[in-house]
Structures are given as C-alpha cells and as structure tokens.
Design an enzyme around this catalytic site. Structure first.
Site, short mmCIF file in Angstrom:
data_model
loop_
_atom_site.label_atom_id
_atom_site.label_comp_id
_atom_site.label_asym_id
_atom_site.label_seq_id
_atom_site.Cartn_x
_atom_site.Cartn_y
_atom_site.Cartn_z
N MET A 129 0.84 -1.19 0.00
CA MET A 129 0.00 0.00 0.00
C MET A 129 0.88 1.24 0.00
O MET A 129 1.73 1.41 0.88
CB MET A 129 -0.92 0.01 1.21
CG MET A 129 -1.94 -1.12 1.27
SD MET A 129 -3.06 -1.16 -0.17
CE MET A 129 -3.86 0.46 -0.03
N ASP A 144 -0.45 0.01 -4.68
CA ASP A 144 -1.82 0.52 -4.68
C ASP A 144 -1.89 1.80 -3.88
O ASP A 144 -1.63 1.80 -2.67
CB ASP A 144 -2.75 -0.54 -4.05
CG ASP A 144 -4.21 -0.13 -4.04
OD1 ASP A 144 -4.53 0.98 -4.50
OD2 ASP A 144 -5.04 -0.92 -3.55
#
Length: 225
Positions: free
Chosen positions: A138, A176
């Site tokens: 992330m 992401d």
C-alpha cells in the site's frame, strides 16, 4: 527478466451506478480489474461484497484482482476465489495464518496475494514470499480512495523486490495508492510490476488510453532493483 507491467484499474473510482459499463469501457486495455472490498471493520469504509462481485464477474472476461480490506479473511476469501477471481489478496494485519489461507485460495483456483498496509513493516513477512503469488504494498493508508502517493513506501517495494530476486521467485509485486502518470515510474523503478490505478484511469476522458499510457510509462522506467 522482469515481467511486463500489469495495469489494474480500481473500480473504487468508477461510477457504481454503472459498474458493468465502466468495466466494459476498459476491456482490451486493462490487464486486471482491481476490486476493493471494504467491510467497515478492518477499514472505516464499506464498499461491495461477494454478491456484487459475482454479478460483475459475469459482465466481463477481464481477470479480477480482488483486494480484501476485511476482518476474518479466512472466512470470506475462499468465496471470492470460487466466484472466479483471478487473484485474491488479503491483509497480513487481518490474518493469523497467511500461509494456510494462501494454500486455501490456491486450492480454490485463485492466485493468493498478501497485502501490507502503510504502517506495517514488511520485514516480518518476507519469509512468506514463496507461499504467495502477489505482494501488494500500500502506497497510501488502506481504506480510502483518492489519497496522495507516499514515496516513502517505496523502501518496502525495494525490500520485497530484492527478496524476490535473491530467491528467484515468481511473485507479482503490486502497488496501490496514488498511482498516476507522475508516480508510476517511481514505483516501477523501485521494483513494482503491477499497478493499481483508480482516479488516473476513471477520472480520464478516455480510460482505455489512460491505461495504455500508464503501462508505457511503467515499461520505460529504469529498473534499479
């Protein structure tokens, strides 16, 4: 040789009232469709669940990259694999036995992915790489779309890429959060080879062309890892 970059548009940035049409608009351009499942427990927001994924799966042939931001992934993740998801990613922070869940997902016919959130060190999970097919780093805090890319997360990407290289593993390294034309080259240079892009795709006038541009930028990035 590093595999060709994967671009996975996130439908979190799409028009939920016309999801099937939004997915069809990227057919022929997108490699995967990134499906964010949030449960209002692991993360504050609530998005879609298995019934919607099943319905949407029937609307397109693009492989589904399902990202489970949920508690109890052991309970729910296999259902997404059985529904036809290509890759099912669960969070390390929510799972007591990642290796067992990865084996369960593979047995159900899906690739298994392990996600590492913004505030979680990656080092404790490097030994798990041989048991998964995808590692998702992330580059924002999980649970909200539209956040700005955090370049300081690229150290994790480099650490995972080094381990993949040393162990000669076939593991996709996905990022992401805040991936766009001005950030994707940084992530690719750090070692990522799969990229989730939401607003950069669905906020563009031509989503398919935006995907092609992102893929080109990732492919041309210098690889330092």
């Amino acid at each position: 040789m590093r595999p060709a970059p994967i671009i996975a548009p996130s439908i979190l940035a799409a028009d939920f009232a016309h999801l099937a049409d939004e997915v069809r608009a990227i057919e022929g351009a997108a490699d995967w469709v990134h499906v964010d499942v949030m449960d209002n427990h692991f993360v504050p927001n609530l998005t879609i669940g298995l019934p919607v994924v099943k319905s949407l799966r029937a609307a397109t042939d693009i492989p589904f990259d399902v990202h489970l931001m949920i508690t109890e992934p052991e309970r729910w993740a296999p259902g997404y694999a059985e529904a036809g998801a290509y890759n099912v990613t669960f969070h390390a922070e929510a799972c007591d036995d990642p290796v067992h869940l990865a084996k369960t997902l593979r047995a159900a016919g899906a690739k298994a992915g392990l996600a590492i959130d913004r505030d979680t060190p990656v080092e404790p999970y490097l030994e798990l790489l041989p048991y998964v097919d995808t590692v998702l780093i992330m580059t924002i805090k999980a649970g909200f779309g539209g956040q700005s890319f955090l370049p300081e997360m690229l150290g994790k990407v480099r650490d995972v890429r080094r381990r993949i290289k040393v162990k000669d593993l076939e593991v996709r390294l996905e990022v992401d959060g805040g991936i766009a034309a001005d950030t994707i080259e940084q992530a690719a240079a750090a070692g990522a080879d799969a990229f989730v892009a939401g607003t950069a795709v669905y906020g563009a006038q031509d989503p398919a062309e935006a995907i092609r541009r992102l893929r080109g930028l990732a492919a041309e990035a210098p690889q330092s890892a």
